[in-house]
Design an enzyme around this catalytic site. Sequence first.
Site, PDB file in Angstrom:
ATOM      1  N   SER A 275     -60.596 -40.972 -15.524  1.00 28.16           N
ATOM      2  CA  SER A 275     -60.190 -40.465 -14.212  1.00 28.16           C
ATOM      3  C   SER A 275     -58.670 -40.393 -14.106  1.00 28.16           C
ATOM      4  O   SER A 275     -57.942 -40.949 -14.935  1.00 28.16           O
ATOM      5  CB  SER A 275     -60.722 -41.399 -13.116  1.00 28.16           C
ATOM      6  N   LYS A 276     -58.233 -39.727 -13.053  1.00 26.28           N
ATOM      7  CA  LYS A 276     -56.803 -39.611 -12.806  1.00 26.28           C
ATOM      8  C   LYS A 276     -56.183 -40.995 -12.617  1.00 26.28           C
ATOM      9  O   LYS A 276     -55.057 -41.239 -13.020  1.00 26.28           O
ATOM     10  CB  LYS A 276     -56.592 -38.759 -11.555  1.00 26.28           C
ATOM     11  N   ARG A 277     -56.968 -41.885 -12.024  1.00 24.44           N
ATOM     12  CA  ARG A 277     -56.447 -43.248 -11.815  1.00 24.44           C
ATOM     13  C   ARG A 277     -56.144 -43.961 -13.123  1.00 24.44           C
ATOM     14  O   ARG A 277     -55.167 -44.689 -13.242  1.00 24.44           O
ATOM     15  CB  ARG A 277     -57.430 -44.072 -10.977  1.00 24.44           C
ATOM     16  N   GLY A 279     -55.203 -42.518 -15.800  1.00 24.80           N
ATOM     17  CA  GLY A 279     -53.968 -41.913 -16.275  1.00 24.80           C
ATOM     18  C   GLY A 279     -52.760 -42.504 -15.551  1.00 24.80           C
ATOM     19  O   GLY A 279     -51.763 -42.861 -16.170  1.00 24.80           O
ATOM     20  N   ASP A 280     -52.876 -42.625 -14.222  1.00 26.06           N
ATOM     21  CA  ASP A 280     -51.764 -43.170 -13.431  1.00 26.06           C
ATOM     22  C   ASP A 280     -51.458 -44.595 -13.865  1.00 26.06           C
ATOM     23  O   ASP A 280     -50.299 -44.990 -13.988  1.00 26.06           O
ATOM     24  CB  ASP A 280     -52.106 -43.146 -11.937  1.00 26.06           C
TER      25      ASP A 280
END
Length: 518
Positions: A275-277, A279-280
């Site tokens: 998920s994008k999380r 990645g962050d």
Amino acid sequence: MERRTRVRFAPSPTGPLHMGGVRTALYNYLYAKQKGGDFIIRIEDTDSHRFVPGAEQYIIESLRWCGIIPDEGVDENGKVVEVASEKHPHAPYRQSQRKSIYRQYAEQLVNAGFAYYAFDTAEELTAAREAKESVGETFIYNHSTRLNLRNSLSLPETEWKALLEQRTDWTVRFKMPENTVVKMDDMIRGHVEVNTNTLDDKVLWKRADELPTYHLANIVDDHLMEISEVIRGEEWLPSLPLHYLLYQAFGWQDTMPRFAHLSLLLKPVGNGKLSKRDGDKMGFPVFPLQWTNAEGETSHGYREDGYFPDAFVNLLAMLGWNPGTEQEIFSMEELIAAFSMDKVQKAGAKFNPDKAKWYNKEYLRTKSDDLLSDAFMPILEAKGVKAERDYVKKVVSLIKERATFVADFWDIASYLFVAPSEYNEKDVNKFWKEENYSLAFKVADFILAFDGEFTKEGIEGPLEEYIRGNEWPMGKVMNCLRLALVGASSGLGIADIVTLIGKEEFGRRIDAIKARLC
Ligand code: GLU
């Protein structure tokens, strides 16, 4: 007769394309190109609630950046084709513009007894759901409930026909058969069977906006566009029984595409979908291009983070597919030749951000000095450094093996453009001793007085001979010189550095360290 290979990537423009989506597009593309077939883009935008402005263009641009160029559906300028032509015979390729096509197909199913009209309001459906839940059951709109709901199967004909005229909020629902085993084949997962009792009567078409839902539009368009294989994410596997039944209901089973459901991209650590999380948290992008949402929040993109598109394509291809050999580096052409569906894995593919970087590093070193210099020049400019392109090119050729991204060039080689302003404390403590630097200054004098050809090749040998001839400790002397030139005991060889920066600048840096540290 062998069927022409025609596959499609059918994104919904609901936001930026996740790298998993790019991989789906890539596998479709590789599959089509290997078979000399067509790769088609179709925009599935019938759900107006989820429409995000700019997403369609973002998706097309992302694929373009990757070199995933469609044969049909999008023109050379990156525009979704709206008017049919020889090259794009099925235009428009945006489902919202194909609106008028679908109603007749919904009606065809009703007339043949495979679907029906439903008049339940949202409130009535909520009430039905709550009634079931209050007795500990889950509501499902299918054979078990449909005769107690308001539709053309439960109401007298005169009544539902009147409702059909009066109301503008009815839907067409698929009449999911009772207790039937749907037998399906997936190119990756093999044979799959599902009993229809677990499935509901999905809405196919809505009178309110006169639009089909995903399921109807998808099947009708795949049929009309003569799609031979549907390659898509595994989140669509639960829809496959309905899709099979729709093909049967339309009588299109002979030309039904084959299906391949790709497994998910998984988090680097732990379980679940990438998920994008993730990645962050871990500092890697999950989107091909940078994306700014309506709230003004910007997400990282591989392009803006300095990945090369061919490296990105290569790393994506290897997430869930393997060639069956040790080879890891593949150009697009090589991928097209090597790709095969039977080597696509069933299990999810764990994303490894370090491996992604490794790919970029491998690709960076194969790039031309010209291309890398073009990319590095603006970075230098932003640092306020004025440098000749030929000089930059020379620098790049010497340091590219050490970099993962072009942006690393500055960290690796800023000392080739500006004198060090600090001297690394640890290195100073270790090497900056009088017995060493006094010798280093003599070597500096030797370099300044050198009257042979002032090139790396010209000076390297004499310099070494000079130090060895005097029986001075090579490493210690060189590290003192590096401290003066680089500000640390790391960096290129002394011969490289001095011939790049030139005698004058060399002399200045020697004077500077003398003034600071002696
Ligand atoms: N519009 C669907 C999506 O965005 C396409 C699914 C399919 O390929 O059938 O994933």
